[in-house]
Design a protein around this motif. Structure first.
Motif, mmCIF file in Angstrom:
data_model
loop_
_atom_site.group_PDB
_atom_site.id
_atom_site.type_symbol
_atom_site.label_atom_id
_atom_site.label_comp_id
_atom_site.label_asym_id
_atom_site.label_seq_id
_atom_site.Cartn_x
_atom_site.Cartn_y
_atom_site.Cartn_z
ATOM 1 N N MET A 393 0.853 -1.187 0.000
ATOM 2 C CA MET A 393 0.000 0.000 0.000
ATOM 3 C C MET A 393 0.888 1.235 0.000
ATOM 4 S SD MET A 393 -2.445 -1.557 2.962
ATOM 5 C CE MET A 393 -3.370 -0.070 3.295
ATOM 6 N N TYR A 394 0.651 2.138 -0.938
ATOM 7 C CA TYR A 394 1.521 3.300 -1.006
ATOM 8 C C TYR A 394 0.722 4.553 -1.335
ATOM 9 C CZ TYR A 394 1.510 1.883 -5.992
ATOM 10 O OH TYR A 394 1.153 1.501 -7.252
ATOM 11 N N GLY A 395 1.403 5.692 -1.174
ATOM 12 C CA GLY A 395 0.697 6.960 -1.289
ATOM 13 C C GLY A 395 0.027 7.303 0.035
ATOM 14 N N ILE A 396 -1.006 8.146 -0.024
ATOM 15 C CA ILE A 396 -1.700 8.631 1.170
ATOM 16 C C ILE A 396 -2.421 7.485 1.876
ATOM 17 C CG2 ILE A 396 -3.506 10.175 2.011
ATOM 18 C CD1 ILE A 396 -2.913 11.918 -0.513
ATOM 19 N N GLN A 397 -2.164 7.333 3.166
ATOM 20 C CA GLN A 397 -2.806 6.285 3.969
ATOM 21 C C GLN A 397 -3.928 6.909 4.806
ATOM 22 O OE1 GLN A 397 -1.576 2.889 3.534
ATOM 23 N NE2 GLN A 397 -0.732 4.120 1.858
ATOM 24 N N GLU A 398 -5.058 7.174 4.158
ATOM 25 C CA GLU A 398 -6.144 7.850 4.858
ATOM 26 C C GLU A 398 -6.727 6.992 5.981
ATOM 27 O OE1 GLU A 398 -10.494 9.925 4.211
ATOM 28 O OE2 GLU A 398 -9.491 9.048 2.472
ATOM 29 N N TRP A 399 -6.544 5.700 5.926
ATOM 30 C CA TRP A 399 -7.066 4.819 6.969
ATOM 31 C C TRP A 399 -6.391 5.060 8.327
ATOM 32 C CZ3 TRP A 399 -4.146 0.546 9.064
ATOM 33 C CH2 TRP A 399 -2.898 0.352 8.483
ATOM 34 N N LEU A 400 -5.277 5.802 8.323
ATOM 35 C CA LEU A 400 -4.601 6.150 9.573
ATOM 36 C C LEU A 400 -5.093 7.486 10.148
ATOM 37 C CD1 LEU A 400 -0.964 4.981 8.717
ATOM 38 C CD2 LEU A 400 -2.748 3.760 9.982
ATOM 39 N N SER A 401 -6.158 8.051 9.558
ATOM 40 C CA SER A 401 -6.737 9.309 10.048
ATOM 41 C C SER A 401 -7.177 9.219 11.498
ATOM 42 C CB SER A 401 -7.933 9.708 9.187
ATOM 43 O OG SER A 401 -7.543 9.975 7.863
ATOM 44 N N PHE A 402 -7.464 8.036 11.963
ATOM 45 C CA PHE A 402 -7.884 7.802 13.345
ATOM 46 C C PHE A 402 -6.932 8.468 14.343
ATOM 47 C CE2 PHE A 402 -7.611 4.968 17.127
ATOM 48 C CZ PHE A 402 -8.919 5.058 17.585
ATOM 49 N N TYR A 403 -5.670 8.591 13.966
ATOM 50 C CA TYR A 403 -4.646 9.089 14.882
ATOM 51 C C TYR A 403 -4.283 10.561 14.668
ATOM 52 C CZ TYR A 403 -3.801 4.115 15.745
ATOM 53 O OH TYR A 403 -3.939 2.789 16.075
ATOM 54 N N LEU A 404 -4.908 11.219 13.708
ATOM 55 C CA LEU A 404 -4.408 12.509 13.259
ATOM 56 C C LEU A 404 -5.455 13.612 13.314
ATOM 57 C CD1 LEU A 404 -2.527 10.885 10.297
ATOM 58 C CD2 LEU A 404 -1.426 11.927 12.287
ATOM 59 N N LYS A 405 -5.023 14.817 13.696
ATOM 60 C CA LYS A 405 -5.932 15.960 13.815
ATOM 61 C C LYS A 405 -6.414 16.460 12.459
ATOM 62 C CE LYS A 405 -4.278 18.399 17.997
ATOM 63 N NZ LYS A 405 -2.958 17.833 18.289
ATOM 64 N N SER A 406 -5.507 16.499 11.508
ATOM 65 C CA SER A 406 -5.795 17.090 10.204
ATOM 66 C C SER A 406 -5.460 16.069 9.122
ATOM 67 C CB SER A 406 -4.965 18.367 10.027
ATOM 68 O OG SER A 406 -5.296 19.042 8.855
ATOM 69 N N PRO A 407 -6.325 15.078 8.934
ATOM 70 C CA PRO A 407 -5.987 13.928 8.081
ATOM 71 C C PRO A 407 -5.682 14.325 6.642
ATOM 72 C CG PRO A 407 -7.972 13.495 9.370
ATOM 73 C CD PRO A 407 -7.664 14.949 9.513
ATOM 74 N N GLN A 408 -4.654 13.697 6.115
ATOM 75 C CA GLN A 408 -4.291 13.906 4.718
ATOM 76 C C GLN A 408 -5.195 13.044 3.845
ATOM 77 O OE1 GLN A 408 -0.150 13.222 3.976
ATOM 78 N NE2 GLN A 408 -0.273 13.724 1.800
ATOM 79 N N THR A 409 -5.769 13.654 2.809
ATOM 80 C CA THR A 409 -6.657 12.943 1.896
ATOM 81 C C THR A 409 -6.243 13.233 0.459
ATOM 82 O OG1 THR A 409 -8.235 14.781 1.787
ATOM 83 C CG2 THR A 409 -8.596 13.134 3.510
ATOM 84 N N ALA A 410 -6.841 12.502 -0.467
ATOM 85 C CA ALA A 410 -6.624 12.770 -1.883
ATOM 86 C C ALA A 410 -7.199 14.144 -2.229
ATOM 87 C CB ALA A 410 -7.287 11.686 -2.727
ATOM 88 N N PRO A 411 -6.637 14.817 -3.229
ATOM 89 C CA PRO A 411 -7.129 16.149 -3.608
ATOM 90 C C PRO A 411 -8.629 16.144 -3.882
ATOM 91 C CG PRO A 411 -5.083 15.667 -4.764
ATOM 92 C CD PRO A 411 -5.477 14.395 -4.069
ATOM 93 N N GLY A 412 -9.333 17.106 -3.297
ATOM 94 C CA GLY A 412 -10.764 17.236 -3.510
ATOM 95 C C GLY A 412 -11.621 16.343 -2.641
ATOM 96 N N LEU A 413 -10.984 15.509 -1.824
ATOM 97 C CA LEU A 413 -11.741 14.577 -0.983
ATOM 98 C C LEU A 413 -11.916 15.170 0.405
ATOM 99 C CD1 LEU A 413 -13.006 11.734 -1.010
ATOM 100 C CD2 LEU A 413 -10.848 10.847 -0.137
ATOM 101 N N HIS A 414 -13.161 15.245 0.863
ATOM 102 C CA HIS A 414 -13.460 15.837 2.166
ATOM 103 C C HIS A 414 -12.915 14.929 3.275
ATOM 104 C CE1 HIS A 414 -15.876 18.523 4.764
ATOM 105 N NE2 HIS A 414 -16.004 17.458 5.529
ATOM 106 N N PRO A 415 -12.117 15.457 4.205
ATOM 107 C CA PRO A 415 -11.601 14.621 5.300
ATOM 108 C C PRO A 415 -12.710 14.229 6.268
ATOM 109 C CG PRO A 415 -11.025 16.914 5.679
ATOM 110 C CD PRO A 415 -11.653 16.862 4.321
ATOM 111 N N ASP A 416 -12.588 13.068 6.837
ATOM 112 C CA ASP A 416 -13.556 12.592 7.825
ATOM 113 C C ASP A 416 -12.884 12.612 9.185
ATOM 114 O OD1 ASP A 416 -15.511 11.398 9.335
ATOM 115 O OD2 ASP A 416 -15.951 9.822 7.868
ATOM 116 N N ASN A 417 -13.316 13.532 10.062
ATOM 117 C CA ASN A 417 -12.720 13.655 11.389
ATOM 118 C C ASN A 417 -13.537 12.981 12.479
ATOM 119 O OD1 ASN A 417 -10.132 15.216 11.705
ATOM 120 N ND2 ASN A 417 -11.207 16.564 10.286
ATOM 121 N N ASP A 418 -14.616 12.307 12.123
ATOM 122 C CA ASP A 418 -15.422 11.557 13.083
ATOM 123 C C ASP A 418 -14.608 10.339 13.536
ATOM 124 O OD1 ASP A 418 -17.189 9.615 14.204
ATOM 125 O OD2 ASP A 418 -18.897 10.545 13.208
ATOM 126 N N ILE A 419 -14.189 10.317 14.793
ATOM 127 C CA ILE A 419 -13.272 9.273 15.254
ATOM 128 C C ILE A 419 -13.881 7.876 15.165
ATOM 129 C CG2 ILE A 419 -13.929 9.376 17.705
ATOM 130 C CD1 ILE A 419 -10.898 9.096 18.335
#
Length: 454
Positions: A393-419
């Motif tokens: 798996m390479y590139g942006i690992q959005e599945w790790l957003s669980f641990y991050l305040k400002s999750p990195q996402t693909a361009p144009g994709l709304h981040p999901d901050n709901d833990i």
């Protein structure tokens, strides 16, 4: 590309994993000393029981597999092939010359008897010279820093450090985990857009290439996963995303989700789920460690403020619910207060309204320990990034957003901050990696089966 695309299967975690950390301050030394204490079974706390990796999902968490009636709830570390704590080797860079034992003692997060019990392991970790630009962190200054003809030269020095560490320790795999200070606020410009423009900027000493970006470039160019634990603009620039795809390297960021923001991502989804309105959310903090000192400068605070401000908007979505959150006033303050050291204290005042617009208030006073909350987050991100690399798996690992305040996402994709949704995404990603069925939590099949029986 999707973070789930890549090579089929996952390689086992054979050999040793090196975790290299730019910034051997309070968070990093708490992580390193904590892992050493757990490995040794050193006593911790007033009860004197052996140290445990509490707060770490990879070490303490369970995951459900199959139906609820299957009763399959293994520990995550027994389900996916993660590096064992005994197979981790730490190293890193810092602008101060203190070894990890000295730095941890000065940070005063962990009690001295605990640090003394693992003193030999900690003293053995001496920081390499850091890439440092005081214009990005005005309130700090140190002598253990690299010099070079250009930022390209500095990047090559970091690459050489990584290779020297690999040879000296015999590690089989590596992860680079940024635990350095919050850099001043900058926005992406032309130099950040392509690999070519970024590399040219390194050679020309472009002023908007931050030290954290130099570490990210050094790691990702060598195919080494990179995680950004601060709110800096670092691996979330187009050039670094493109480089990660080119070298098939996982990247993740940004900003460890710890105290006040952790509470927001727990509470705000509950208010939104019950369609309760929010008129105002005032947040203030006092913090006395090195991080607090850095954030006492307005340029660095701005970087943190942007990271923290976006969380509520992403969860509450005032664009979808203007009658509930369209007039939300969100204010954040961080104040440097040396007497508290690493013990951050946060206050939140939340003005909410419910049925027929009647108002209510919620007050939160969270006396947390910043590095105690951040250390297990850093550990999990390192272990999961290594897993992602071995799973192709390479590139942006959005599945790790669980641990991050400002999750990195693909361009144009709304981040999901709901833990809670972030946790479902993380768990389903682990199931996907291991070939298990994804879980939707729909549950209708139980009742359909019951109806057929009746």
């Amino acid at each position: 590309m999707s973070n789930l695309n890549g090579k089929a299967g996952v390689s086992p975690a054979r050999g040793k994993l090196g975790i290299l950390i730019p910034g051997l301050g309070a968070v990093a030394t708490t992580l390193i000393a904590g892992v050493a204490a757990v490995r040794k079974g050193a006593p911790s706390g007033p009860d004197g029981k052996p140290s445990q990796p509490f707060g770490s999902l990879t070490q303490m968490g369970h995951i459900r597999l199959g139906k609820r009636t299957d009763n399959r709830y293994p520990k995550i570390k027994d389900f996916v092939p993660l590096a064992d704590l005994n197979d981790i080797v730490f190293g890193g860079w810092d602008l101060y010359e203190d070894n990890v034992y000295e730095a941890a003692s000065k940070a005063r997060v962990l009690e001295q008897p605990l640090l003394d019990s693992v003193k030999d392991e900690l003293e053995a970790i001496q920081p390499m010279k850091a890439v440092f630009d005081r214009s990005y962190v005005t309130n700090l200054d140190g002598k253990n820093v690299k010099t070079g003809a250009s930022k390209w030269d500095l990047a090559q020095q970091v690459i050489a450090d990584i290779e020297a560490f690999r040879k000296a320790t015999g590690v089989d795999r590596l992860v680079v985990l940024w635990c350095g200070s919050t850099e001043k606020y900058i926005e992406a410009v032309d130099v950040h857009q392509t690999i070519e423009s970024f590399e040219q900027g390194l050679r020309e000493n472009h002023s908007l290439i931050a030290p954290s970006m130099i570490y990210a470039y050094a790691a990702v160019s060598q195919g080494i996963p990179f995680v950004n634990g601060a709110p800096n603009l670092t691996c979330d620039i187009p050039a670094m995303v493109a480089l990660a795809k080119k070298t098939e390297t996982p990247i993740a960021g940004k900003d460890f989700k710890t105290g006040q923001t952790l509470m927001k991502t727990i509470l705000a989804p509950g208010l939104q789920a019950r369609a309760l309105g929010v008129r105002g959310w005032f947040s203030t903090n006092i913090l006395g460690n090195r991080d607090g000192y850095v954030l006492d400068h307005p340029d660095n605070f701005r970087t943190k403020e942007v990271s923290k401000l976006g969380v509520l908007e992403d969860i509450l979505r005032p664009d979808l619910h203007p009658e509930l959150y369209g007039d939300l006033y969100h204010k954040i303050r961080i104040n440097y207060y040396p007497p508290h050291g690493d013990n951050k204290e946060s206050w939140d005042n939340i003005d909410i309204f419910g049925w027929l617009g009647y108002t209510m208030q919620i007050k939160i006073n969270f006396l947390c320990r910043d590095s105690i909350l951040a250390a297990p987050v850093a550990l999990d991100l390192a272990l999961f990034s290594d897993l992602a690399k071995r799973a192709g798996m390479y590139g942006i690992q959005e599945w790790l957003s669980f641990y991050l305040k400002s999750p990195q996402t693909a361009p144009g994709l709304h981040p999901d901050n709901d833990i809670f949704r972030q946790l479902i995404k993380l768990q389903n990603t682990l199931r996907h990696i291991m070939g298990e069925d994804l879980i939707t939590h729909l549950g209708l099949d139980y009742y359909q089966e019951l109806a057929e029986i009746l």
